[in-house]
Design an enzyme around this catalytic site. Structure first.
Site, mmCIF file in Angstrom:
data_model
loop_
_atom_site.group_PDB
_atom_site.id
_atom_site.type_symbol
_atom_site.label_atom_id
_atom_site.label_comp_id
_atom_site.label_asym_id
_atom_site.label_seq_id
_atom_site.Cartn_x
_atom_site.Cartn_y
_atom_site.Cartn_z
ATOM 1 N N HIS A 59 1.610 6.726 4.450
ATOM 2 C CA HIS A 59 0.871 5.501 4.160
ATOM 3 C C HIS A 59 1.159 4.456 5.250
ATOM 4 O O HIS A 59 2.268 4.385 5.764
ATOM 5 C CB HIS A 59 1.287 4.952 2.791
ATOM 6 C CG HIS A 59 0.363 3.914 2.258
ATOM 7 N ND1 HIS A 59 0.464 2.584 2.608
ATOM 8 C CD2 HIS A 59 -0.701 4.003 1.422
ATOM 9 C CE1 HIS A 59 -0.486 1.899 2.011
ATOM 10 N NE2 HIS A 59 -1.208 2.729 1.275
ATOM 11 N N PHE B 88 -8.367 -1.189 1.384
ATOM 12 C CA PHE B 88 -7.752 -1.656 2.632
ATOM 13 C C PHE B 88 -8.435 -2.885 3.220
ATOM 14 O O PHE B 88 -7.893 -3.539 4.103
ATOM 15 C CB PHE B 88 -7.698 -0.545 3.699
ATOM 16 C CG PHE B 88 -6.800 0.599 3.356
ATOM 17 C CD1 PHE B 88 -5.423 0.451 3.368
ATOM 18 C CD2 PHE B 88 -7.322 1.833 2.989
ATOM 19 C CE1 PHE B 88 -4.583 1.507 3.039
ATOM 20 C CE2 PHE B 88 -6.490 2.897 2.660
ATOM 21 C CZ PHE B 88 -5.121 2.740 2.682
ATOM 22 N N ASP C 215 -5.227 0.717 -5.918
ATOM 23 C CA ASP C 215 -5.943 -0.329 -6.652
ATOM 24 C C ASP C 215 -6.126 -1.531 -5.734
ATOM 25 O O ASP C 215 -5.540 -1.593 -4.646
ATOM 26 C CB ASP C 215 -5.239 -0.691 -7.962
ATOM 27 C CG ASP C 215 -3.909 -1.383 -7.772
ATOM 28 O OD1 ASP C 215 -3.280 -1.199 -6.702
ATOM 29 O OD2 ASP C 215 -3.471 -2.099 -8.685
ATOM 30 N N TYR D 57 -6.172 -5.294 -3.862
ATOM 31 C CA TYR D 57 -5.185 -6.327 -3.584
ATOM 32 C C TYR D 57 -5.141 -7.292 -4.763
ATOM 33 O O TYR D 57 -6.172 -7.631 -5.335
ATOM 34 C CB TYR D 57 -5.554 -7.097 -2.318
ATOM 35 C CG TYR D 57 -5.549 -6.261 -1.050
ATOM 36 C CD1 TYR D 57 -4.382 -5.659 -0.587
ATOM 37 C CD2 TYR D 57 -6.714 -6.099 -0.305
ATOM 38 C CE1 TYR D 57 -4.373 -4.915 0.588
ATOM 39 C CE2 TYR D 57 -6.724 -5.357 0.879
ATOM 40 C CZ TYR D 57 -5.547 -4.761 1.316
ATOM 41 O OH TYR D 57 -5.540 -4.019 2.462
#
Length: 216
Positions: A180, A72, A59, A61
């Site tokens: 990740h 990102f 989801d 920031y």
């Protein structure tokens, strides 16, 4: 079908109408990120016919000024989040380049990288606060539509993104996986994954122009 046509179809369904109604209510007392005009930015900047690579985030920031509609990515003038900083380090090592000091990944989107969060909104300071509103139903439809296009490369970073592997049913697609790029898990394989270079190697083998991962 295009992404725009999919949005039009889904927006008439009860779940989507409820989603928008709930967001309207939430927006009266909480700040929602990203701005409404950027909710579908990933699909607008990288239409289906242009998609080469798919990156999935969870989801947006949830801190002020960060979310811009691309997973990102952050707007210019905003400090690099830790995960993006590690992504940049991998690209700098692999390509012997220096990335720009900003985190705006629009150039990737324009080159064919679909930077898709599976939940498209969030309330300020509340991670995953919108995951049960209906966005997952919508983005599952996006991923299903991607199966109609051949020769895509998926970059799935972390267990959450990799949980979508079952939806990738087109046999011409290639799935690349790594840990990740967060501070807690980046050294579990991501930093030595060469995953962006590997994605380009796959594209070249398929006679598709590679992605210029260098942010300027």
């Amino acid at each position: 079908m295009t992404f725009a046509e999919l949005i039009k179809i889904e927006s008439k369904k009860p779940y989507f109408i409820n989603l928008l109604n709930n967001l309207s209510l939430i927006g009266k007392t909480e700040t929602i990120y990203p701005k409404k005009e950027n909710w579908f930015k990933a699909l607008e900047l990288t239409p289906l016919e242009n998609v080469k690579v798919v990156m999935l985030g969870q989801d947006p920031y949830y801190n002020p000024h960060q979310a811009n509609g691309l997973c990102f990515s952050v707007n210019k003038g905003v400090g690099l989040p830790p995960s993006l900083r590690y992504i940049y380090q991998v690209i700098e090592r692999d390509y012997q380049v220096k990335m720009a000091p900003h985190g705006d990944l629009t150039s990737w989107a324009n080159e064919g990288v679909l930077l898709l969060n599976t939940v498209l909104t969030v309330s300020e300071g509340k991670p995953l606060s919108h995951q049960n509103l209906g966005w997952l139903t919508f983005t599952n439809e996006v991923i299903k539509l991607l199966q109609t296009k051949d020769h895509l490369v998926y970059i799935l970073l972390g267990s959450y993104a990799q949980s979508y592997t079952a939806l990738i049913t087109n046999k011409t697609h290639v799935v690349l996986k790594s840990s990740h790029p967060s501070p807690l898990s980046s050294y579990r394989g991501f930093m030595t994954s060469h995953i962006f270079m590997k994605a380009n190697q796959v594209l070249v083998k398929k006679n598709i122009n590679p992605i210029n991962w260098v942010i300027k």
